[in-house]
Design an enzyme around this catalytic site. Sequence first.
Site, mmCIF file in Angstrom:
data_model
loop_
_atom_site.group_PDB
_atom_site.id
_atom_site.type_symbol
_atom_site.label_atom_id
_atom_site.label_comp_id
_atom_site.label_asym_id
_atom_site.label_seq_id
_atom_site.Cartn_x
_atom_site.Cartn_y
_atom_site.Cartn_z
ATOM 1 C CB ALA A 53 35.246 -86.852 -44.713
ATOM 2 C CE LYS A 82 37.279 -86.771 -38.446
ATOM 3 N NZ LYS A 82 36.158 -85.830 -38.426
HETATM 4 N N1 LIG Z 1 30.504 -90.776 -41.810
HETATM 5 C C1 LIG Z 1 31.476 -90.307 -42.266
HETATM 6 O O1 LIG Z 1 31.146 -89.228 -42.867
HETATM 7 C C2 LIG Z 1 32.694 -90.715 -42.142
HETATM 8 C C3 LIG Z 1 33.084 -91.972 -41.205
HETATM 9 N N2 LIG Z 1 34.348 -92.380 -41.044
HETATM 10 C C4 LIG Z 1 34.690 -93.740 -40.389
HETATM 11 O O2 LIG Z 1 33.906 -94.751 -40.964
HETATM 12 C C5 LIG Z 1 33.439 -95.756 -39.935
HETATM 13 C C6 LIG Z 1 32.115 -96.382 -40.279
HETATM 14 O O3 LIG Z 1 31.269 -95.164 -40.164
HETATM 15 P P1 LIG Z 1 29.955 -95.564 -40.331
HETATM 16 O O4 LIG Z 1 29.660 -96.531 -41.536
HETATM 17 O O5 LIG Z 1 28.881 -94.348 -40.320
HETATM 18 O O6 LIG Z 1 29.545 -96.760 -39.266
HETATM 19 P P2 LIG Z 1 28.261 -97.489 -39.051
HETATM 20 O O7 LIG Z 1 27.814 -97.578 -37.670
HETATM 21 O O8 LIG Z 1 27.169 -97.097 -40.136
HETATM 22 O O9 LIG Z 1 28.858 -99.168 -39.763
HETATM 23 C C7 LIG Z 1 29.813 -99.676 -38.906
HETATM 24 C C8 LIG Z 1 29.915 -101.023 -39.628
HETATM 25 O O10 LIG Z 1 31.056 -101.821 -38.795
HETATM 26 C C9 LIG Z 1 30.486 -103.147 -38.515
HETATM 27 N N3 LIG Z 1 31.369 -103.668 -37.424
HETATM 28 C C10 LIG Z 1 31.225 -103.479 -35.968
HETATM 29 N N4 LIG Z 1 32.035 -104.261 -35.582
HETATM 30 C C11 LIG Z 1 32.752 -105.015 -36.360
HETATM 31 C C12 LIG Z 1 33.868 -106.050 -36.481
HETATM 32 N N5 LIG Z 1 34.518 -106.123 -35.085
HETATM 33 N N6 LIG Z 1 34.029 -106.502 -37.825
HETATM 34 C C13 LIG Z 1 33.804 -106.086 -38.827
HETATM 35 N N7 LIG Z 1 32.646 -105.115 -38.821
HETATM 36 C C14 LIG Z 1 32.336 -104.512 -37.878
HETATM 37 C C15 LIG Z 1 28.929 -102.656 -38.103
HETATM 38 O O11 LIG Z 1 28.508 -104.129 -38.270
HETATM 39 P P3 LIG Z 1 26.775 -104.070 -38.023
HETATM 40 O O12 LIG Z 1 26.202 -103.932 -39.330
HETATM 41 O O13 LIG Z 1 26.406 -105.746 -37.771
HETATM 42 O O14 LIG Z 1 26.345 -103.303 -37.047
HETATM 43 C C16 LIG Z 1 28.662 -101.868 -39.098
HETATM 44 O O15 LIG Z 1 28.325 -102.597 -40.389
HETATM 45 C C17 LIG Z 1 33.870 -94.920 -38.573
HETATM 46 O O16 LIG Z 1 35.140 -95.609 -38.108
HETATM 47 C C18 LIG Z 1 33.629 -93.339 -39.006
HETATM 48 O O17 LIG Z 1 34.470 -92.887 -37.984
HETATM 49 C C19 LIG Z 1 35.294 -91.876 -41.875
HETATM 50 C C20 LIG Z 1 35.366 -90.788 -42.557
HETATM 51 C C21 LIG Z 1 33.888 -90.185 -42.905
HETATM 52 N N1 LIG Z 2 31.806 -88.211 -37.412
HETATM 53 C C1 LIG Z 2 32.748 -87.336 -38.302
HETATM 54 C C2 LIG Z 2 32.929 -88.132 -39.966
HETATM 55 C C3 LIG Z 2 34.034 -88.513 -40.148
HETATM 56 O O1 LIG Z 2 35.067 -88.808 -39.706
HETATM 57 C C4 LIG Z 2 32.478 -86.017 -38.522
HETATM 58 O O2 LIG Z 2 31.494 -85.489 -38.086
HETATM 59 O O3 LIG Z 2 33.670 -85.422 -39.106
#
Ligand SMILES: NC(=O)C1=CN([C@@H]2O[C@H](COP(=O)(O)OP(=O)(O)OC[C@H]3O[C@@H](n4cnc5c(N)ncnc54)[C@H](OP(=O)(O)O)[C@@H]3O)[C@@H](O)[C@H]2O)C=CC1
Ligand SMILES: N[C@@H](CC=O)C(=O)O
Length: 273
Positions: A173, A244
Amino acid sequence: MPTPVKSVLPVVLLGCGGVGRYLLRHIVSCRPLHANQGVAIRVVGVADSSSLLVAEDVHSTGLDDALLTQLCAAKSAGSPLSSLLGRGHCQLFKNPEARGKVIDAATTLGRTTGLVLVDCSATYDTVSLLKDAVDHGCCVVLANKKPLTGAYEDFQKLVSNFRRIRFESTVGAGLPVIASVTRIIASGDPITRIVGSLSGTLGYVMSELEDGKKFSEVVKTAKSLGYTEPDPRDDLGGMDVARKALILARLLGQQISMESINVCLLRVYILVN
Ligand SMILES: NC(=O)C1=CN([C@@H]2O[C@H](COP(=O)(O)OP(=O)(O)OC[C@H]3O[C@@H](n4cnc5c(N)ncnc54)[C@H](OP(=O)(O)O)[C@@H]3O)[C@@H](O)[C@H]2O)C=CC1
Ligand SMILES: N[C@@H](CC=O)C(=O)O
């Protein structure tokens, strides 16, 4: 005297969920910092699962900050990107046409200013787009772990030009894990073992359970705080940690796949009396 703009960075963001929106707000709020550094980040397109909102002319302008702010508010409220049409100089393309538009931008901007494709989705569907972008000389930045944890060939292709990829937040993260590991590798020192607590969600859930809170409530809160994956079972079932670990192992040169990783499921025991 203002610092002259030395570098314009056009960006296309794939995914505007919790992480993608945070990034957009961060870009907008850091404009003065960027200006001091002579950098202008130009967000030329934002995609979600069904469509792409793109600046009218990606060669000369981006989506303006007022529109990006409205976009974040609209997506937070559950409205589709199409609800923003007419609010600024932008066009909307639905899938599958949207993909072609991203490739067009990558083809033309890759040859001129360059383009950064930022993947903040949580899907495997972006992999071919990212590989095409790399072929067109674009840079990719990933929060999404899936493009690096599928077929080994995809990982290899994406990291083949290491100067053109960043994937820091896929593992730690906000913590600089990839940067640290990469520097140690570059120094020639061996890495024999990596030990860590790789899941923010599991850390949070365990702490809250220790405090006597209800499992179901704790998981709901973790999701609402944005700690979990879109599907929290990925966190609770260990898949997120396995991804990861696989990224770290591949970074260390191991040509392995997910099948090589032993995942122990989280088991919650309810003690009676
Ligand atoms: N939460 C955290 O602390 C962390 C998360 N991550 C990673 O970040 C990523 C996003 O997480 P998060 O924001 O919580 O997830 P969300 O579910 O909130 O957001 C995912 C987004 O991706 C969009 N999406 C889905 N399919 C596609 C596609 N084919 N093309 C373009 N966009 C698409 C969705 O669209 P729609 O709005 O239409 O559903 C949505 O806007 C994940 O891979 C996660 O592992 C990494 C580090 C930390
Ligand atoms: N779902 C993940 C968020 C980032 O990768 C976590 O809980 O660490």
